[in-house]
Design a protein around this motif. Structure first.
Motif, PDB file in Angstrom:
ATOM      1  N   UNK A 108       5.706  18.767  25.341  1.00  0.00           N
ATOM      2  CA  UNK A 108       4.754  17.796  24.846  1.00  0.00           C
ATOM      3  C   UNK A 108       3.433  17.927  25.592  1.00  0.00           C
ATOM      4  N   UNK A 109       2.357  17.788  24.862  1.00  0.00           N
ATOM      5  CA  UNK A 109       1.019  17.811  25.445  1.00  0.00           C
ATOM      6  C   UNK A 109       0.338  16.498  25.141  1.00  0.00           C
ATOM      7  N   UNK A 110      -0.316  15.956  26.132  1.00  0.00           N
ATOM      8  CA  UNK A 110      -1.037  14.695  25.961  1.00  0.00           C
ATOM      9  C   UNK A 110      -2.496  14.858  26.353  1.00  0.00           C
ATOM     10  N   UNK A 111      -3.343  14.120  25.673  1.00  0.00           N
ATOM     11  CA  UNK A 111      -4.751  14.010  26.043  1.00  0.00           C
ATOM     12  C   UNK A 111      -5.006  12.559  26.440  1.00  0.00           C
ATOM     13  N   UNK A 112      -5.563  12.376  27.610  1.00  0.00           N
ATOM     14  CA  UNK A 112      -5.880  11.037  28.090  1.00  0.00           C
ATOM     15  C   UNK A 112      -7.388  10.921  28.219  1.00  0.00           C
ATOM     16  N   UNK A 113      -7.937   9.989  27.449  1.00  0.00           N
ATOM     17  CA  UNK A 113      -9.391   9.791  27.407  1.00  0.00           C
ATOM     18  C   UNK A 113      -9.778   8.593  28.250  1.00  0.00           C
ATOM     19  N   UNK A 114     -10.999   8.616  28.751  1.00  0.00           N
ATOM     20  CA  UNK A 114     -11.536   7.473  29.478  1.00  0.00           C
ATOM     21  C   UNK A 114     -13.054   7.509  29.404  1.00  0.00           C
ATOM     22  N   UNK A 115     -13.672   6.370  29.695  1.00  0.00           N
ATOM     23  CA  UNK A 115     -15.119   6.323  29.827  1.00  0.00           C
ATOM     24  C   UNK A 115     -15.862   5.601  28.731  1.00  0.00           C
ATOM     25  N   UNK A 116     -15.183   5.138  27.701  1.00  0.00           N
ATOM     26  CA  UNK A 116     -15.881   4.412  26.656  1.00  0.00           C
ATOM     27  C   UNK A 116     -16.307   3.037  27.142  1.00  0.00           C
ATOM     28  N   UNK A 117     -17.047   2.330  26.292  1.00  0.00           N
ATOM     29  CA  UNK A 117     -17.468   0.986  26.648  1.00  0.00           C
ATOM     30  C   UNK A 117     -18.659   0.526  25.843  1.00  0.00           C
ATOM     31  N   UNK A 118     -19.276  -0.532  26.330  1.00  0.00           N
ATOM     32  CA  UNK A 118     -20.440  -1.146  25.686  1.00  0.00           C
ATOM     33  C   UNK A 118     -21.688  -0.823  26.498  1.00  0.00           C
ATOM     34  N   UNK A 119     -22.727  -0.375  25.802  1.00  0.00           N
ATOM     35  CA  UNK A 119     -23.975  -0.027  26.476  1.00  0.00           C
ATOM     36  C   UNK A 119     -25.134  -0.380  25.572  1.00  0.00           C
ATOM     37  N   UNK A 120     -26.277  -0.636  26.164  1.00  0.00           N
ATOM     38  CA  UNK A 120     -27.469  -0.947  25.380  1.00  0.00           C
ATOM     39  C   UNK A 120     -28.139   0.338  24.882  1.00  0.00           C
ATOM     40  N   UNK A 121     -28.932   0.179  23.854  1.00  0.00           N
ATOM     41  CA  UNK A 121     -29.696   1.313  23.330  1.00  0.00           C
ATOM     42  C   UNK A 121     -30.499   1.974  24.448  1.00  0.00           C
ATOM     43  N   UNK A 122     -30.415   3.300  24.485  1.00  0.00           N
ATOM     44  CA  UNK A 122     -31.096   4.054  25.531  1.00  0.00           C
ATOM     45  C   UNK A 122     -30.248   4.311  26.755  1.00  0.00           C
ATOM     46  N   UNK A 123     -29.098   3.683  26.814  1.00  0.00           N
ATOM     47  CA  UNK A 123     -28.224   3.846  27.969  1.00  0.00           C
ATOM     48  C   UNK A 123     -27.395   5.118  27.908  1.00  0.00           C
ATOM     49  N   UNK A 124     -26.512   5.261  28.904  1.00  0.00           N
ATOM     50  CA  UNK A 124     -25.691   6.461  29.028  1.00  0.00           C
ATOM     51  C   UNK A 124     -24.230   6.097  29.262  1.00  0.00           C
ATOM     52  N   UNK A 125     -23.375   6.981  28.811  1.00  0.00           N
ATOM     53  CA  UNK A 125     -21.944   6.896  29.085  1.00  0.00           C
ATOM     54  C   UNK A 125     -21.411   8.304  29.279  1.00  0.00           C
ATOM     55  N   UNK A 126     -20.316   8.399  30.037  1.00  0.00           N
ATOM     56  CA  UNK A 126     -19.666   9.695  30.223  1.00  0.00           C
ATOM     57  C   UNK A 126     -18.198   9.557  29.855  1.00  0.00           C
ATOM     58  N   UNK A 127     -17.779  10.343  28.885  1.00  0.00           N
ATOM     59  CA  UNK A 127     -16.382  10.362  28.467  1.00  0.00           C
ATOM     60  C   UNK A 127     -15.657  11.511  29.151  1.00  0.00           C
ATOM     61  N   UNK A 128     -14.394  11.275  29.465  1.00  0.00           N
ATOM     62  CA  UNK A 128     -13.545  12.315  30.048  1.00  0.00           C
ATOM     63  C   UNK A 128     -12.265  12.419  29.234  1.00  0.00           C
ATOM     64  N   UNK A 129     -11.729  13.619  29.186  1.00  0.00           N
ATOM     65  CA  UNK A 129     -10.472  13.851  28.470  1.00  0.00           C
ATOM     66  C   UNK A 129      -9.686  14.894  29.236  1.00  0.00           C
ATOM     67  N   UNK A 130      -8.511  14.493  29.719  1.00  0.00           N
ATOM     68  CA  UNK A 130      -7.672  15.395  30.492  1.00  0.00           C
ATOM     69  C   UNK A 130      -6.413  15.743  29.708  1.00  0.00           C
ATOM     70  N   UNK A 131      -6.119  17.032  29.638  1.00  0.00           N
ATOM     71  CA  UNK A 131      -4.924  17.503  28.946  1.00  0.00           C
ATOM     72  C   UNK A 131      -3.824  17.797  29.955  1.00  0.00           C
TER      73      UNK A 131
END
Length: 120
Positions: A1-24
């Protein structure tokens, strides 16, 4: 079995930044491609960015110049740095990996999705 675990989403204002991660993790011999897709309410899932092999990168036109995808092969992890976010970037973001399993089968797996909301 292989899994992908994501993180880093959320709420941000226009012009802001976010960083998503995904580990297999799991029975992976090698990963051919890892990428990010997104699906907004009432719309089809679309490609955001993808890393194929070691150097081939493609972006959706709508995110070029704002988003950067990168991959850490040693950690089987892909990142999506999102800058200058706009309300139209609001969606559930899904990680995807195309890989060669340890049983020599070529397979594909999706993450569970992470919500990104950009407020105006």
């Amino acid at each position: 079995q292989v899994q992908l675990v994501e993180s880093g989403g959320g709420l941000v204002q226009t012009g802001g930044s976010l960083r998503l991660s995904c580990a297999a993790s799991g029975s992976i011999f090698s990963i051919n491609a890892m990428g990010w897709y997104r699906q907004a309410p009432g719309k089809q899932r679309e490609l955001v960015a993808i890393v194929s092999g070691t150097t081939t990168i493609n972006y959706a036109d709508s995110v070029k110049g704002r988003f950067t995808i990168s991959r850490d092969n040693a950690k089987n992890t892909v990142y999506l740095q999102m800058n200058s976010l706009k309300p139209e970037d609001t969606a559930v973001y899904y990680c995807n990996a195309a890989y060669l399993a340890t049983n020599w089968r070529s397979l594909e797996v999706w993450g569970q999705g992470t919500q990104v909301t950009v407020s105006s």
